[in-house]
Design a protein around this motif. Structure first.
Motif, PDB file in Angstrom:
ATOM      1  N   VAL A 115       0.883  -1.058   0.084  1.00 21.54           N
ATOM      2  CA  VAL A 115      -0.115  -0.019   0.009  1.00 21.54           C
ATOM      3  C   VAL A 115       0.770   1.523  -0.084  1.00 21.54           C
ATOM      4  CG1 VAL A 115      -1.833   1.451   1.519  1.00 21.54           C
ATOM      5  CG2 VAL A 115      -1.349  -1.099   1.378  1.00 21.54           C
ATOM      6  N   VAL A 116       1.808   1.220   0.960  1.00 21.34           N
ATOM      7  CA  VAL A 116       2.443   2.252   1.334  1.00 21.34           C
ATOM      8  C   VAL A 116       4.539   2.316   0.032  1.00 21.34           C
ATOM      9  CG1 VAL A 116       3.751   3.954   2.577  1.00 21.34           C
ATOM     10  CG2 VAL A 116       1.570   2.766   3.100  1.00 21.34           C
ATOM     11  N   GLY A 117       4.604   1.476   0.149  1.00 17.42           N
ATOM     12  CA  GLY A 117       5.656   0.951  -0.604  1.00 17.42           C
ATOM     13  C   GLY A 117       6.724   1.063   0.620  1.00 17.42           C
ATOM     14  N   PHE A 118       7.688   0.602   0.263  1.00 17.20           N
ATOM     15  CA  PHE A 118       9.155   0.705   1.266  1.00 17.20           C
ATOM     16  C   PHE A 118       9.433   2.072   2.122  1.00 17.20           C
ATOM     17  CE2 PHE A 118      10.032  -2.586  -2.527  1.00 17.20           C
ATOM     18  CZ  PHE A 118       9.978  -3.889  -1.112  1.00 17.20           C
ATOM     19  N   ILE A 119       9.475   1.596   3.454  1.00 21.84           N
ATOM     20  CA  ILE A 119       9.663   2.367   3.896  1.00 21.84           C
ATOM     21  C   ILE A 119      10.949   2.003   5.644  1.00 21.84           C
ATOM     22  CG2 ILE A 119       9.008   3.743   6.697  1.00 21.84           C
ATOM     23  CD1 ILE A 119       7.212   4.474   3.353  1.00 21.84           C
ATOM     24  N   PRO A 120      12.298   2.656   4.668  1.00 19.58           N
ATOM     25  CA  PRO A 120      13.215   2.204   6.167  1.00 19.58           C
ATOM     26  C   PRO A 120      13.639   2.273   6.821  1.00 19.58           C
ATOM     27  CG  PRO A 120      14.224   3.936   3.956  1.00 19.58           C
ATOM     28  CD  PRO A 120      12.104   3.630   4.013  1.00 19.58           C
ATOM     29  N   PHE A 121      14.451   2.476   7.783  1.00 21.16           N
ATOM     30  CA  PHE A 121      14.408   1.779   9.032  1.00 21.16           C
ATOM     31  C   PHE A 121      13.130   1.913  10.411  1.00 21.16           C
ATOM     32  CE2 PHE A 121      18.171   2.965   6.998  1.00 21.16           C
ATOM     33  CZ  PHE A 121      19.650   2.296   7.343  1.00 21.16           C
ATOM     34  N   LEU A 122      12.320   2.411   9.796  1.00 23.73           N
ATOM     35  CA  LEU A 122      11.425   2.849  10.440  1.00 23.73           C
ATOM     36  C   LEU A 122      10.923   1.125  11.297  1.00 23.73           C
ATOM     37  CD1 LEU A 122       9.094   4.954  11.494  1.00 23.73           C
ATOM     38  CD2 LEU A 122       7.828   3.255   9.880  1.00 23.73           C
ATOM     39  N   GLY A 123      10.829   0.035  11.056  1.00 18.75           N
ATOM     40  CA  GLY A 123      10.829  -1.363  12.040  1.00 18.75           C
ATOM     41  C   GLY A 123      12.977  -1.618  12.970  1.00 18.75           C
ATOM     42  N   LEU A 124      13.316  -0.556  12.767  1.00 14.33           N
ATOM     43  CA  LEU A 124      14.659  -1.015  13.094  1.00 14.33           C
ATOM     44  C   LEU A 124      14.726  -0.002  14.789  1.00 14.33           C
ATOM     45  CD1 LEU A 124      17.246  -2.419  12.563  1.00 14.33           C
ATOM     46  CD2 LEU A 124      18.322  -1.245  11.836  1.00 14.33           C
ATOM     47  N   ILE A 125      14.419   1.301  14.147  1.00 14.44           N
ATOM     48  CA  ILE A 125      14.893   2.075  15.642  1.00 14.44           C
ATOM     49  C   ILE A 125      14.277   2.455  15.685  1.00 14.44           C
ATOM     50  CG2 ILE A 125      16.996   3.549  14.024  1.00 14.44           C
ATOM     51  CD1 ILE A 125      14.734   5.188  13.177  1.00 14.44           C
ATOM     52  N   VAL A 126      12.492   2.912  15.656  1.00 16.48           N
ATOM     53  CA  VAL A 126      11.711   3.227  16.652  1.00 16.48           C
ATOM     54  C   VAL A 126      11.393   2.174  17.618  1.00 16.48           C
ATOM     55  CG1 VAL A 126       9.038   3.457  17.001  1.00 16.48           C
ATOM     56  CG2 VAL A 126      10.762   4.253  15.139  1.00 16.48           C
ATOM     57  N   PRO A 127      11.513   0.395  17.799  1.00 15.20           N
ATOM     58  CA  PRO A 127      11.182   0.078  18.861  1.00 15.20           C
ATOM     59  C   PRO A 127      12.677  -0.118  19.358  1.00 15.20           C
ATOM     60  CG  PRO A 127      10.534  -1.525  16.462  1.00 15.20           C
ATOM     61  CD  PRO A 127      11.200  -0.221  16.155  1.00 15.20           C
ATOM     62  N   ASN A 128      13.445   0.116  19.368  1.00  8.99           N
ATOM     63  CA  ASN A 128      15.506   0.226  19.718  1.00  8.99           C
ATOM     64  C   ASN A 128      14.971   0.778  20.808  1.00  8.99           C
ATOM     65  OD1 ASN A 128      16.963  -2.458  19.273  1.00  8.99           O
ATOM     66  ND2 ASN A 128      16.794  -2.047  17.231  1.00  8.99           N
ATOM     67  N   VAL A 136      12.632   8.501   1.359  1.00  5.55           N
ATOM     68  CA  VAL A 136      14.040   8.797   1.383  1.00  5.55           C
ATOM     69  C   VAL A 136      14.267   9.668   2.595  1.00  5.55           C
ATOM     70  CG1 VAL A 136      16.024  10.845   0.118  1.00  5.55           C
ATOM     71  CG2 VAL A 136      14.080   9.259  -0.963  1.00  5.55           C
ATOM     72  N   ILE A 137      13.503  10.520   3.290  1.00  7.91           N
ATOM     73  CA  ILE A 137      13.897  11.478   4.139  1.00  7.91           C
ATOM     74  C   ILE A 137      14.423  10.443   5.227  1.00  7.91           C
ATOM     75  CG2 ILE A 137      12.970  12.883   5.988  1.00  7.91           C
ATOM     76  CD1 ILE A 137      13.715  14.158   3.160  1.00  7.91           C
ATOM     77  N   LEU A 138      13.216   9.255   5.491  1.00  4.54           N
ATOM     78  CA  LEU A 138      13.657   8.233   6.714  1.00  4.54           C
ATOM     79  C   LEU A 138      14.303   7.996   6.474  1.00  4.54           C
ATOM     80  CD1 LEU A 138      11.800   7.598   9.535  1.00  4.54           C
ATOM     81  CD2 LEU A 138      10.656   5.997   7.534  1.00  4.54           C
ATOM     82  N   GLY A 139      15.117   7.456   5.040  1.00  8.20           N
ATOM     83  CA  GLY A 139      16.475   7.047   5.446  1.00  8.20           C
ATOM     84  C   GLY A 139      17.646   7.879   5.975  1.00  8.20           C
ATOM     85  N   VAL A 140      17.173   8.819   5.658  1.00 10.50           N
ATOM     86  CA  VAL A 140      18.776  10.073   6.086  1.00 10.50           C
ATOM     87  C   VAL A 140      18.764   9.676   7.777  1.00 10.50           C
ATOM     88  CG1 VAL A 140      19.764  12.209   6.190  1.00 10.50           C
ATOM     89  CG2 VAL A 140      18.513  10.933   3.917  1.00 10.50           C
ATOM     90  N   VAL A 141      17.078   9.889   8.386  1.00  4.49           N
ATOM     91  CA  VAL A 141      17.010  10.227   9.946  1.00  4.49           C
ATOM     92  C   VAL A 141      17.776   8.885  10.459  1.00  4.49           C
ATOM     93  CG1 VAL A 141      15.418  10.623  11.361  1.00  4.49           C
ATOM     94  CG2 VAL A 141      15.201  12.372   9.313  1.00  4.49           C
ATOM     95  N   GLY A 142      17.210   8.091   9.521  1.00  5.19           N
ATOM     96  CA  GLY A 142      16.499   6.133  10.249  1.00  5.19           C
ATOM     97  C   GLY A 142      18.646   6.073  10.206  1.00  5.19           C
ATOM     98  N   ALA A 143      19.339   6.347   9.228  1.00 11.79           N
ATOM     99  CA  ALA A 143      20.906   5.697   8.571  1.00 11.79           C
ATOM    100  C   ALA A 143      21.666   6.153  10.283  1.00 11.79           C
ATOM    101  CB  ALA A 143      21.238   5.791   7.809  1.00 11.79           C
ATOM    102  N   CYS A 144      20.990   7.968  10.412  1.00 10.29           N
ATOM    103  CA  CYS A 144      22.001   8.785  11.127  1.00 10.29           C
ATOM    104  C   CYS A 144      21.412   7.827  12.718  1.00 10.29           C
ATOM    105  CB  CYS A 144      21.557  10.085  11.077  1.00 10.29           C
ATOM    106  SG  CYS A 144      21.754  11.363   9.710  1.00 10.29           S
ATOM    107  N   VAL A 145      20.317   8.296  13.608  1.00  5.58           N
ATOM    108  CA  VAL A 145      19.997   7.365  14.426  1.00  5.58           C
ATOM    109  C   VAL A 145      20.750   5.850  14.395  1.00  5.58           C
ATOM    110  CG1 VAL A 145      17.817   6.887  15.441  1.00  5.58           C
ATOM    111  CG2 VAL A 145      18.013   8.508  14.366  1.00  5.58           C
ATOM    112  N   PHE A 146      20.528   5.220  13.603  1.00 11.32           N
ATOM    113  CA  PHE A 146      20.835   3.853  13.834  1.00 11.32           C
ATOM    114  C   PHE A 146      22.446   3.212  13.889  1.00 11.32           C
ATOM    115  CE2 PHE A 146      23.107  -0.221  11.664  1.00 11.32           C
ATOM    116  CZ  PHE A 146      22.085  -1.313  12.306  1.00 11.32           C
ATOM    117  N   ILE A 147      23.038   4.443  13.550  1.00 10.50           N
ATOM    118  CA  ILE A 147      24.718   4.597  13.806  1.00 10.50           C
ATOM    119  C   ILE A 147      24.579   5.913  15.024  1.00 10.50           C
ATOM    120  CG2 ILE A 147      26.806   5.902  12.776  1.00 10.50           C
ATOM    121  CD1 ILE A 147      25.423   5.292  10.258  1.00 10.50           C
TER     122      ILE A 147
END
Length: 178
Positions: free
Chosen positions: A97-110, A155-166
């Motif tokens: 429905v929405v497409g691929f959303i990177p890092f959301l399921g990785l960073i938010v639960p952590n 794209v925005i979440l990918g940048v934010v997610g990568a920074c938060v994950f690092i």
């Protein structure tokens, strides 16, 4: 590796049936293509989330490891399989429905677990709320940064997610070293 193989097959099939443009739009997650009659499958994700919340105590016990969960009387393999099926269904429906959303399921639960601990039943509503707010903020940023054009929320979440994950990895590594 499996994702790359599935992606290659999908790209090949899209090329054979002249759907490459549709596939590239689908891969960039966001809300710009969501219209009435297309978002309704997301209600199934709500049902799946409620089922996961009901089974949350079992998932928490399974998170202690196979030996501990089995000693506590839990059918570890069945619970892990059930949890995997729920996650796969929710992820698949959301991706369609929405497409691929990177890092959301990785960073938010952590992040939520770092703040509230590992009790999944208590954390699940906070994970849902935090993920929703984060995704909507990324969508709003993507719609306003270069208005009237639009950057996909993924794209925005990918940048934010990568920074938060690092930051999470560096923080945990520094904590382990200390």
């Amino acid at each position: 590796m499996l994702g790359a193989v599935v992606g290659a097959i999908s790209t090949f099939l899209a090329g054979r049936f002249n759907l490459l443009q549709s596939m590239s739009a689908w891969r960039s997650g966001g809300f710009n293509s969501i219209v009435e009659g297309f978002y309704e499958p997301l209600w199934a994700v709500v049902v799946i989330s409620i089922i996961a919340w009901i089974a949350a105590d079992r998932f928490t016990v399974a998170g202690l490891g196979e030996e501990t969960a089995t000693n506590l009387g839990l059918n570890y393999r069945a619970v892990v399989l059930f949890g995997t099926v729920l996650v796969a269904l929710a992820t698949g429906i959301t991706s369609v429905v929405v497409g691929f959303i990177p890092f959301l399921g990785l960073i938010v639960p952590n992040l939520v677990s770092m703040l509230l601990g590992d009790d999944l039943r208590r954390n699940l509503p906070w994970v849902a709320l935090t993920g929703t707010v984060l995704l909507l903020v990324c969508d709003l940023i993507g719609r306003t940064v270069i208005a009237p054009m639009e950057i996909p929320a993924s794209v925005i979440l990918g940048v934010v997610g990568a920074c938060v994950f690092i930051a999470i990895v560096v923080r945990n590594r520094a904590r382990v070293s200390a």
